[in-house]
Enzyme design. Structure first.
Site, PDB file in Angstrom:
ATOM      1  N   SER A  39       0.927  -1.235  -0.012  1.00 50.42           N
ATOM      2  CA  SER A  39       0.076   0.053  -0.020  1.00 50.42           C
ATOM      3  C   SER A  39       0.570   1.360   0.068  1.00 50.42           C
ATOM      4  O   SER A  39       0.478   2.311   0.660  1.00 50.42           O
ATOM      5  CB  SER A  39      -0.984   0.133   1.252  1.00 50.42           C
ATOM      6  OG  SER A  39      -0.133   0.167   2.403  1.00 50.42           O
ATOM      7  N   PHE A  56       3.168   4.014  -2.446  1.00 47.48           N
ATOM      8  CA  PHE A  56       2.596   5.118  -3.619  1.00 47.48           C
ATOM      9  C   PHE A  56       2.011   4.153  -4.961  1.00 47.48           C
ATOM     10  O   PHE A  56       0.931   4.656  -5.119  1.00 47.48           O
ATOM     11  CB  PHE A  56       3.582   5.899  -4.016  1.00 47.48           C
ATOM     12  CG  PHE A  56       4.065   7.016  -2.923  1.00 47.48           C
ATOM     13  CD1 PHE A  56       3.288   7.932  -2.655  1.00 47.48           C
ATOM     14  CD2 PHE A  56       5.236   6.906  -2.245  1.00 47.48           C
ATOM     15  CE1 PHE A  56       3.696   8.996  -1.755  1.00 47.48           C
ATOM     16  CE2 PHE A  56       5.522   7.840  -1.085  1.00 47.48           C
ATOM     17  CZ  PHE A  56       4.836   8.808  -0.968  1.00 47.48           C
ATOM     18  N   GLU A 100      19.605  14.574   3.895  1.00 47.50           N
ATOM     19  CA  GLU A 100      18.499  15.215   4.465  1.00 47.50           C
ATOM     20  C   GLU A 100      18.802  14.812   6.418  1.00 47.50           C
ATOM     21  O   GLU A 100      18.284  15.404   7.015  1.00 47.50           O
ATOM     22  CB  GLU A 100      17.269  14.648   4.184  1.00 47.50           C
ATOM     23  CG  GLU A 100      16.750  15.243   2.968  1.00 47.50           C
ATOM     24  CD  GLU A 100      15.702  14.285   2.109  1.00 47.50           C
ATOM     25  OE1 GLU A 100      15.191  14.989   1.035  1.00 47.50           O
ATOM     26  OE2 GLU A 100      15.260  13.377   2.714  1.00 47.50           O
TER      27      GLU A 100
END
Length: 425
Positions: free
Chosen positions: A14, A16, A173
């Protein structure tokens, strides 16, 4: 779901791709079953913000049943798929059940790869699930709490050293956000330690960060991270990871936490089907995303290796998975209805981007190269629009706004057992 005589479509995963396929099959003349071992859709691009206390899990995850509530022909099943019996056209579940299908969409994603060094796995944390993110958050916050209580300067230095392996978008990040967490959010919260003295080391075996970006943007990312106090180490591979840190080239780094953000490998769908796989284990698919020799089976997203003829498979990005999922859903809806099927899948590349820290990012959008605040603003808007529901967008927007103006982070609670290692099967 009672038998209806309609074609049975099973979607495994489930993420993208799987969610996009399920939504594209809304109202089609098929019984659709969406299987996932969790009950939620996870917005993975912002998972690192849960790991660094900027967002809570509910900000980036929504229950699958909520997202598909308006699709009466779609059944949601919380179960773990462990294999496929292609000859019987059945998906094998961990509890021993078998789920029959007429069409199968595999959207099982990818896991981190330690390049054959699986002995490192217990000592390095990965970031693929909410459990992983919460374990990293606990490890980071616990390191500061333990350092506050220590009277040993060497132990404090080790606890407040955080090593990130991998200079791609996730590694960049993570490094930038951990540095900001230490130097701004936690700076005034402790009595005996100075969180601003925390050491963040980003290790990349290649010659530059963000290798998929233009060299000028890679150089900007390097400069921006160093401005945040991150030590960037390029051109040296990790030689060893153990319970006390890691060895990079000839250098030993004692660390309180090692985060693995390097290579990935597809989950074992190719092995389930016994079909040809790419180097990363992804299923090599045809132009319509179907599996050679199994026209009723489709692979999308990170578990698929799709080459449109350029000689380079599509990257493992959320937009690729979403577009492939929507495409396969439309194709099957048309096939079942007897309509003309769409032509071969074509990926529309709207750009790539990576955030480095507060008001810093790099982006390539429609051929335009951006960096700094403008790139960060574009990154923020794109990610807000990619989120699957309005509640998540509103919650994330409020949290981001508050954090931007105050440097605060609202998800800093320590729960459970901080020492527990995360797993990425």
């Amino acid at each position: 779901m009672m038998p209806t005589g309609k074609p049975k479509i099973v979607i495994v995963g489930s993420g993208f791709g799987g969610l996009a396929a399920a939504k594209a099959l809304h109202g089609s003349a098929a019984d659709v079953t969406l299987i996932d071992r969790t009950n939620h859709h996870l917005f993975q691009p912002l998972l690192y913000q849960v790991a660094t206390a900027a967002l809570s899990p509910a900000d980036i995850a929504t229950a699958n049943r909520v997202l598909l509530r308006g699709s009466p022909n779609v059944r949601v099943l919380m179960a773990e798929a462990t294999g496929v019996d292609a000859s019987a056209r059945e998906v094998l579940l961990a509890d021993g059940r078998r789920l029959a299908y007429d069409y199968l969409i595999l959207a099982t994603g990818a896991a981190y790869s330690f390049f054959g060094n699986d002995a490192w796995r217990p000592h390095a944390r990965v970031l693929k699930s909410l459990d992983d993110a919460l374990a990293i958050r606990a490890a980071l916050l616990d390191a500061f709490e333990r350092a506050e209580q220590s009277n040993d300067p060497a132990e404090v230095r080790k606890l407040l050293t955080f090593a990130i392996v991998g200079g791609g978008p996730t590694g960049v990040e993570m490094a930038g956000t951990i540095a900001e967490l230490a130097r701004t959010t936690l700076a005034r919260d402790f009595t005996y330690i100075d969180p601003r003295q925390a050491r963040v080391v980003l290790c990349e075996a290649g010659g530059r960060l963000l290798a998929a970006f233009d060299p000028a943007l890679s150089a900007y990312a390097d400069e921006a991270l160093e401005a945040l106090g991150v030590e960037v180490r390029l051109g040296k591979a990790v030689q060893e990871i153990d319970a006390n840190g890691l060895t990079v080239g000839d250098d030993r780094i004692d660390a309180g936490a090692v985060l693995w953000c390097a290579g990935t490998q597809a989950r074992p769908a190719a092995r389930w089907l016994g079909v040809e796989a790419a180097r990363n284990g992804a299923v090599k698919v045809r132009p319509d995303c179907s599996v050679p020799g199994h026209p009723e089976v489709f692979a999308i997203g990170d578990v698929a290796s799709y080459d449109s003829g350029s000689g380079h498979p599509l990257p493992g990005l959320a937009p690729v998975a979403k577009q492939q999922g929507a495409y396969v859903g439309r194709l099957l809806a048309a096939r079942i209805a007897g309509r003309a099927e769409p032509s071969a899948f074509r990926y529309r590349d709207y750009g790539t981007m990576a955030v480095i820290g507060r008001s810093r990012a790099v982006a390539v959008l429609a051929g335009l190269k951006l960096k700094g605040f403008l790139a960060w603003l574009a990154w923020s808007l794109v990610h807000l629009m990619l989120m699957v529901d309005f509640r998540s967008r509103l919650s994330v927007y409020i949290n981001w706004s508050w954090a931007w103006f105050t440097y605060g982070r609202g998800a800093r609670l320590l729960m459970g057992e901080p020492g527990r290692a995360a797993s990425d099967p």
